[in-house]
Motif scaffolding. Structure first.
Motif, PDB file in Angstrom:
ATOM      1  N   ALA A 163       0.842  -1.201   0.000  1.00  0.00           N
ATOM      2  CA  ALA A 163       0.000   0.000   0.000  1.00  0.00           C
ATOM      3  C   ALA A 163       0.875   1.249   0.000  1.00  0.00           C
ATOM      4  O   ALA A 163       0.628   2.195  -0.749  1.00  0.00           O
ATOM      5  CB  ALA A 163      -0.931  -0.015   1.207  1.00  0.00           C
ATOM      6  N   GLU A 164       1.922   1.237   0.820  1.00  0.00           N
ATOM      7  CA  GLU A 164       2.800   2.413   0.869  1.00  0.00           C
ATOM      8  C   GLU A 164       3.507   2.625  -0.467  1.00  0.00           C
ATOM      9  O   GLU A 164       3.756   3.764  -0.868  1.00  0.00           O
ATOM     10  CB  GLU A 164       3.805   2.268   2.024  1.00  0.00           C
ATOM     11  CG  GLU A 164       3.130   2.510   3.372  1.00  0.00           C
ATOM     12  CD  GLU A 164       4.008   2.206   4.580  1.00  0.00           C
ATOM     13  OE1 GLU A 164       3.620   2.619   5.701  1.00  0.00           O
ATOM     14  OE2 GLU A 164       5.051   1.539   4.421  1.00  0.00           O
ATOM     15  N   GLY A 165       3.809   1.538  -1.161  1.00  0.00           N
ATOM     16  CA  GLY A 165       4.411   1.656  -2.493  1.00  0.00           C
ATOM     17  C   GLY A 165       3.474   2.376  -3.464  1.00  0.00           C
ATOM     18  O   GLY A 165       3.885   3.294  -4.185  1.00  0.00           O
ATOM     19  N   TYR A 166       2.222   1.960  -3.464  1.00  0.00           N
ATOM     20  CA  TYR A 166       1.233   2.630  -4.323  1.00  0.00           C
ATOM     21  C   TYR A 166       1.050   4.096  -3.937  1.00  0.00           C
ATOM     22  O   TYR A 166       0.959   4.970  -4.797  1.00  0.00           O
ATOM     23  CB  TYR A 166      -0.124   1.935  -4.213  1.00  0.00           C
ATOM     24  CG  TYR A 166      -0.328   0.784  -5.169  1.00  0.00           C
ATOM     25  CD1 TYR A 166      -0.373   1.000  -6.546  1.00  0.00           C
ATOM     26  CD2 TYR A 166      -0.516  -0.508  -4.691  1.00  0.00           C
ATOM     27  CE1 TYR A 166      -0.589  -0.050  -7.424  1.00  0.00           C
ATOM     28  CE2 TYR A 166      -0.728  -1.573  -5.566  1.00  0.00           C
ATOM     29  CZ  TYR A 166      -0.768  -1.338  -6.932  1.00  0.00           C
ATOM     30  OH  TYR A 166      -0.983  -2.363  -7.804  1.00  0.00           O
ATOM     31  N   ILE A 167       0.969   4.335  -2.626  1.00  0.00           N
ATOM     32  CA  ILE A 167       0.740   5.714  -2.171  1.00  0.00           C
ATOM     33  C   ILE A 167       1.902   6.609  -2.616  1.00  0.00           C
ATOM     34  O   ILE A 167       1.698   7.735  -3.069  1.00  0.00           O
ATOM     35  CB  ILE A 167       0.526   5.759  -0.636  1.00  0.00           C
ATOM     36  CG1 ILE A 167      -0.809   5.068  -0.293  1.00  0.00           C
ATOM     37  CG2 ILE A 167       0.540   7.190  -0.104  1.00  0.00           C
ATOM     38  CD1 ILE A 167      -0.993   4.743   1.183  1.00  0.00           C
ATOM     39  N   ALA A 168       3.121   6.075  -2.546  1.00  0.00           N
ATOM     40  CA  ALA A 168       4.284   6.858  -2.990  1.00  0.00           C
ATOM     41  C   ALA A 168       4.178   7.171  -4.482  1.00  0.00           C
ATOM     42  O   ALA A 168       4.490   8.284  -4.933  1.00  0.00           O
ATOM     43  CB  ALA A 168       5.572   6.086  -2.692  1.00  0.00           C
ATOM     44  N   LYS A 169       3.711   6.193  -5.235  1.00  0.00           N
ATOM     45  CA  LYS A 169       3.552   6.403  -6.677  1.00  0.00           C
ATOM     46  C   LYS A 169       2.505   7.486  -6.950  1.00  0.00           C
ATOM     47  O   LYS A 169       2.681   8.353  -7.815  1.00  0.00           O
ATOM     48  CB  LYS A 169       3.061   5.089  -7.302  1.00  0.00           C
ATOM     49  CG  LYS A 169       3.932   4.580  -8.432  1.00  0.00           C
ATOM     50  CD  LYS A 169       3.287   3.369  -9.074  1.00  0.00           C
ATOM     51  CE  LYS A 169       4.285   2.239  -9.168  1.00  0.00           C
ATOM     52  NZ  LYS A 169       3.713   1.024  -9.724  1.00  0.00           N
ATOM     53  N   ILE A 170       1.405   7.426  -6.225  1.00  0.00           N
ATOM     54  CA  ILE A 170       0.321   8.397  -6.401  1.00  0.00           C
ATOM     55  C   ILE A 170       0.781   9.780  -5.947  1.00  0.00           C
ATOM     56  O   ILE A 170       0.496  10.790  -6.603  1.00  0.00           O
ATOM     57  CB  ILE A 170      -0.956   7.925  -5.661  1.00  0.00           C
ATOM     58  CG1 ILE A 170      -1.498   6.670  -6.359  1.00  0.00           C
ATOM     59  CG2 ILE A 170      -2.021   9.016  -5.609  1.00  0.00           C
ATOM     60  CD1 ILE A 170      -2.554   5.908  -5.580  1.00  0.00           C
ATOM     61  N   ASP A 171       1.531   9.835  -4.857  1.00  0.00           N
ATOM     62  CA  ASP A 171       2.123  11.110  -4.421  1.00  0.00           C
ATOM     63  C   ASP A 171       2.966  11.707  -5.536  1.00  0.00           C
ATOM     64  O   ASP A 171       2.901  12.907  -5.814  1.00  0.00           O
ATOM     65  CB  ASP A 171       3.018  10.892  -3.195  1.00  0.00           C
ATOM     66  CG  ASP A 171       2.218  10.773  -1.902  1.00  0.00           C
ATOM     67  OD1 ASP A 171       1.042  11.171  -1.884  1.00  0.00           O
ATOM     68  OD2 ASP A 171       2.790  10.269  -0.905  1.00  0.00           O
ATOM     69  N   ALA A 172       3.741  10.851  -6.178  1.00  0.00           N
ATOM     70  CA  ALA A 172       4.643  11.337  -7.238  1.00  0.00           C
ATOM     71  C   ALA A 172       3.855  11.879  -8.430  1.00  0.00           C
ATOM     72  O   ALA A 172       4.342  12.733  -9.165  1.00  0.00           O
ATOM     73  CB  ALA A 172       5.580  10.215  -7.680  1.00  0.00           C
ATOM     74  N   MET A 173       2.630  11.390  -8.614  1.00  0.00           N
ATOM     75  CA  MET A 173       1.785  11.907  -9.707  1.00  0.00           C
ATOM     76  C   MET A 173       1.096  13.209  -9.322  1.00  0.00           C
ATOM     77  O   MET A 173       0.428  13.821 -10.153  1.00  0.00           O
ATOM     78  CB  MET A 173       0.699  10.883 -10.050  1.00  0.00           C
ATOM     79  CG  MET A 173       1.221   9.643 -10.713  1.00  0.00           C
ATOM     80  SD  MET A 173      -0.156   8.484 -11.004  1.00  0.00           S
ATOM     81  CE  MET A 173       0.807   6.995 -11.256  1.00  0.00           C
TER      82      MET A 173
END
Lengths: 133, 555
Positions: free
Chosen positions: B417-427
């Motif tokens: 989940a934290e991996g996805y959240i980091a990706k979404i943050d980067a977007m």
């Protein structure tokens, strides 16, 4: 060479459940058909116009809200009004068995209910096209 | 030799034994996976959990990071709220169903609205045709809401309302009906879903574009913080994301990413995190993989509390607690051999309880085919009561903690989940990720893979792709009277004839001015609701000012 089958996958009415429609769209595409997906909240008028514009061989509609008895037959009426009689129209979704005879009488060629494998829909389309390739 | 060395040596010996067994008796499958298709090991031991620091990662119930639950005594103090989502046809019919449910021992109400209500159309709108009263109750004005809650003590029952784009209007109606029962807004308990972002990606009942939608949401946060202070102002929902086909980790990730977007918007609107933070609530799904689901709930609490504390600087522990409602997984139910659904629901409900849910809806066995009958709703509710009073699951706090497997799964879901959240943050955050179609694409890919696994037989669904029988079509399904649309239209005409149309016009004009400006929209919406402006009229004013969202079609 056979012509590619063109399918309009449509979501009539206000229902937002599009998982099934999108899975079907992708499965038909993977089966070599050309697929146009309308997106949500299409009126029967919009669906029929899109089918004509896109020269669709098939209209595949999905409803999970219970509005199928109203919306599916409306699409067939409009097709008839426009003199279109060579488009295969199928439907799917949460549709009680008791409603299926009425929908078929209105011209829905087949109704696919929960649990149907996508391969059944693909085979049905291939075997029941009204326009010959 | 220390303990871990001894453990590794013993594990090596075990592994050698396994190899020997495998050479004679291969396992059932080459790869074992969870319900969300993550790899599952043969065995979990302290070696798999050695990175976990108990106090840092697990801790005590009611304490940061809340992995073990948000209350220190959990269900020993009070059982979860048994809350069955219901509503269909007219307000009169639904009011009867609510009274039935309360008599049967539900402890909270959960209102299902029909699609026209959810999308802000009155029952007489052309687009409402065929949809009125179908998936929920039709509410056109305060008059319907008065009937819906007639004879229901609104100060004693907590009410959850699944309403998003027009949430402010339905909340206003609820407040006014309560006032008429003599109950002050501050005494009201309940929840509005009010989560527009998941509507764009998974549920589809959006009206306005993201920016004005986020304003409506933060206006509600601000208004309720002072005036309706016990109300849960949002239920940030992973439920529908999962129903649309996501994995368990994606459900946690995308829900929390949406949560971050709401917190960001509220802070940008000038609100203090500890004023609105304690009223944020969540809504998750429960699917069949018992252990993965339990781990998911535990991971979600851990991830959210750390974000609220470390990223947003919340000071009030209540802001850090992820409180959630659970509904069992509608998409896991089969139309084939529907009695089997009772068993699925029992497993899913148990997962929710072992995961520490605050309230629970159990689906009824007939929901793959129609809305549930009273008889099937009763079984669904009884399932919760059996878990509560007979299974023992409610007698101690977080009973699966310390399971090497469950703790490993909890860590894995947290990391994914934290991996996805980091990706979404980067977007640039959830709103941007939705605009790009990223979240939709991820969900659809998972949904398609799931379907293909069913069709290949790799994933067994009992009664559907294995263990089939010939069956007769089900009998006695609930049917909504098709005349509901006409009945509602007649009620609307009568309402428009008897209300003070001059006052309606004035309140709608005031609302329009507020929408163009930046005043909080709750007070003018309350004024319009009080004089019986309809839901459609109020939404039309907002549509005129805000415009409508155009769906990004992703395939």
């Amino acid at each position: 060479m056979e012509r590619t089958i063109r399918v309009l996958v449509a979501k009539p009415g206000l229902d937002g459940h599009d998982r099934g429609a999108k899975v079907i769209a992708r499965a038909l595409r993977d089966a070599g058909m050309e697929v146009i997906y309308t997106g949500l909240r299409q009126t029967p008028e919009q669906i029929v116009n899109a089918a004509i514009q896109e020269d669709a061989d098939v209209i595949a509609m999905s409803i999970l809200s219970g509005a199928h008895n109203h919306l599916f037959p409306r699409v067939l009426e409009l097709l008839k009004d426009k003199g279109v009689d060579d488009v295969l129209v199928i439907g799917g979704g949460v549709i009680p068995d008791d409603d299926i005879p009425g929908l078929k009488a209105a011209g829905i060629a087949e109704v696919f209910t929960p649990g149907t494998p996508t391969s059944a829909t693909i085979d049905f389309i291939r075997n029941n096209l009204k326009r010959k390739a | 030799m220390n303990d871990m060395d001894a453990m590794e040596k013993a594990a090596g010996a075990y592994q050698a034994g396994v190899e020997k067994t495998l050479s004679k008796f291969p396992e059932r499958k080459k790869e074992f996976v969870t319900g969300s298709k993550s790899p599952v090991g043969r065995l979990y031991t302290p070696l798999e959990t050695k990175k976990i620091d108990y106090l840092r990662d697990i801790g005590f119930p009611g304490e940061f990071p809340y992995t073990r639950g948000v209350q220190n005594t959990m269900y020993r103090g009070r059982l979860w709220t048994m809350r069955q989502y219901a509503g269909f046809s007219t307000a009169e019919e639904s009011n009867k169903r609510y009274k039935f449910l309360l008599e049967q021992g539900t402890t909270g109400l959960s209102v299902a609205f029909d699609l026209p209500t959810q999308i802000g159309y009155d029952s007489d709108h052309p687009l409402s045709q065929g949809e009125v009263g179908k998936v929920g109750v039709a509410i056109d004005s305060l008059a319907d809401m008065e009937i819906l809650f007639d004879g229901i003590p609104m100060d004693k029952v907590s009410t959850s309302m699944t309403i998003n784009a027009p949430a402010a209007i339905l909340l206003a109606m609820y407040i006014v009906v309560a006032e008429k029962q003599g109950i002050a807004p501050g005494k009201l308990n309940g929840t509005i879903q009010n989560d527009i972002l998941k509507e764009y990606v998974a549920r589809g009942t959006y009206i306005f574009p993201p920016e004005p939608s986020m304003r409506l949401i933060t206006d509600i946060f601000a208004y309720c913080a002072t005036d309706v202070s016990s109300w849960n102002t949002i239920s940030i929902s992973g439920y529908h994301i999962r129903e649309a086909g996501s994995t368990a980790s994606q459900e946690v990730a995308f829900t929390i990413a949406d949560g971050i977007a709401y917190v960001d918007a509220a802070i940008k609107a000038g609100l203090d995190i500890d004023d609105f933070g304690p009223r944020l609530s969540f809504f998750f799904n429960a699917h069949n993989d018992l252990f993965e689901e339990v781990a998911k709930f535990r991971a979600a609490r851990r991830v959210w509390s750390r974000i609220m504390k470390e990223r947003f600087g919340a000071k009030n522990p209540k802001s850090m607690m992820l409180r959630f409602h659970t509904q069992t997984g509608g998409s896991t139910l089969t139309a084939q051999q529907p009695d089997n659904n009772i068993v699925r629901v029992a497993i899913q409900a148990l997962a929710a309880v072992l995961g520490g849910t605050q309230s629970l809806h159990t689906n009824s066995k007939d929901e793959a085919m129609a809305l549930p009958t009273e008889a099937s709703v009763r079984i669904a509710l009884r399932t919760q009561q059996v878990i509560a009073h007979e299974s023992g699951a409610a007698e101690t706090v977080d009973p699966l903690a310390g399971s090497y497997y469950v703790e490993s799964l909890t860590d894995r879901i947290q990391e994914e989940a934290e991996g996805y959240i980091a990706k979404i943050d980067a977007m640039g955050g959830a709103v941007k990720a939705i605009e790009r179609g990223y979240i939709q694409q991820e969900i659809q890919d998972a949904a398609y893979a799931y379907q293909m696994d069913i069709e290949s037989g790799e994933r067994v669904v009992v009664g559907m792709n294995k263990f089939q029988v010939r069956e007769d079509p089900p009998k006695g399904l609930l049917r909504v009277d098709p005349a509901v649309g006409e009945q509602q239209t007649k009620k609307l005409q009568a309402l428009k004839a008897r209300r003070d149309n001059g006052k309606v016009a004035v309140t709608l004009a005031t609302l329009k001015a507020a929408a163009i400006g930046s005043d909080n929209l709750m007070p003018p919406i309350l004024d319009a609701v009080r004089v019986y402006a309809t839901l459609g009229e109020i939404c039309d004013v907002l549509r005129e000012v805000f415009g409508e969202y155009q769906q990004k079609v992703i395939l």
